[in-house]
Write an enzyme that holds these catalytic residues in place. Structure first.
Site, PDB file in Angstrom:
ATOM      1  NE  ARG A   7      -2.900  -1.125   3.491  1.00 33.07           N
ATOM      2  CZ  ARG A   7      -2.880  -2.540   4.077  1.00 33.07           C
ATOM      3  NH1 ARG A   7      -3.094  -3.281   3.408  1.00 33.07           N
ATOM      4  NH2 ARG A   7      -2.332  -2.635   5.334  1.00 33.07           N
ATOM      5  CB  SER A  24      -1.475 -15.647   5.443  1.00 29.19           C
ATOM      6  OG  SER A  24      -2.104 -14.836   6.445  1.00 29.19           O
ATOM      7  CG  ASN A  27      -1.863 -15.856  15.206  1.00 28.30           C
ATOM      8  OD1 ASN A  27      -2.823 -15.173  14.701  1.00 28.30           O
ATOM      9  ND2 ASN A  27      -0.872 -15.200  15.894  1.00 28.30           N
ATOM     10  CB  CYS A  28      -6.770 -15.600  16.504  1.00 24.11           C
ATOM     11  SG  CYS A  28      -7.697 -15.214  15.038  1.00 24.11           S
TER      12      CYS A  28
END
Length: 121
Positions: A7, A24, A27-28
């Protein structure tokens, strides 16, 4: 981090070397996977290297580990675990995100079945 860099500059070349197999992942969601609320490990995968390329023009190379940095020559040494080769890759700017390992405190029962150190898939 890589998407944020994109970006900031739409034209630079961005390459991500990932030691593990995933581009990706959530992890939560790990506690839910360990607790069997999320049944399939694949449900934790957020996106693929191809999606990063298509969406952000970012090259993500899983199973590639940066094993050395030559600051004076501005290149990194990278081990490709799939091809079992090593390569040197030049850079203009370098962002390090080496990750971590969970700390297991020396307490009774830490190695019992059902006790997990949640950090990666």
């Amino acid at each position: 981090c890589a998407a944020r860099l994109r970006r900031m500059d739409e034209n630079c070349r961005i390459t991500v070397f990932e030691k593990g197999p995933y581009a990706s992942w959530a992890n939560c969601g790990l506690p839910y996977y360990v607790g069997n609320v999320i049944k399939e490990q694949s449900s934790l995968i957020i996106t693929s290297p191809q999606n990063f390329k298509d969406r952000f023009n970012i090259d993500v190379l899983p199973l590639h580990e940066v094993t050395g940095i030559d600051v004076s020559e501005k290149h990194v040494t990278v081990k490709d675990y799939v091809a079992q080769t090593e390569m040197t890759v030049a850079y203009d700017s370098l962002v390090l995100s080496p990750g971590a390992k969970p700390i297991k405190p020396p307490i009774p029962g830490i190695d019992l079945p059902g006790v997990f150190a949640v950090r990666t898939i």
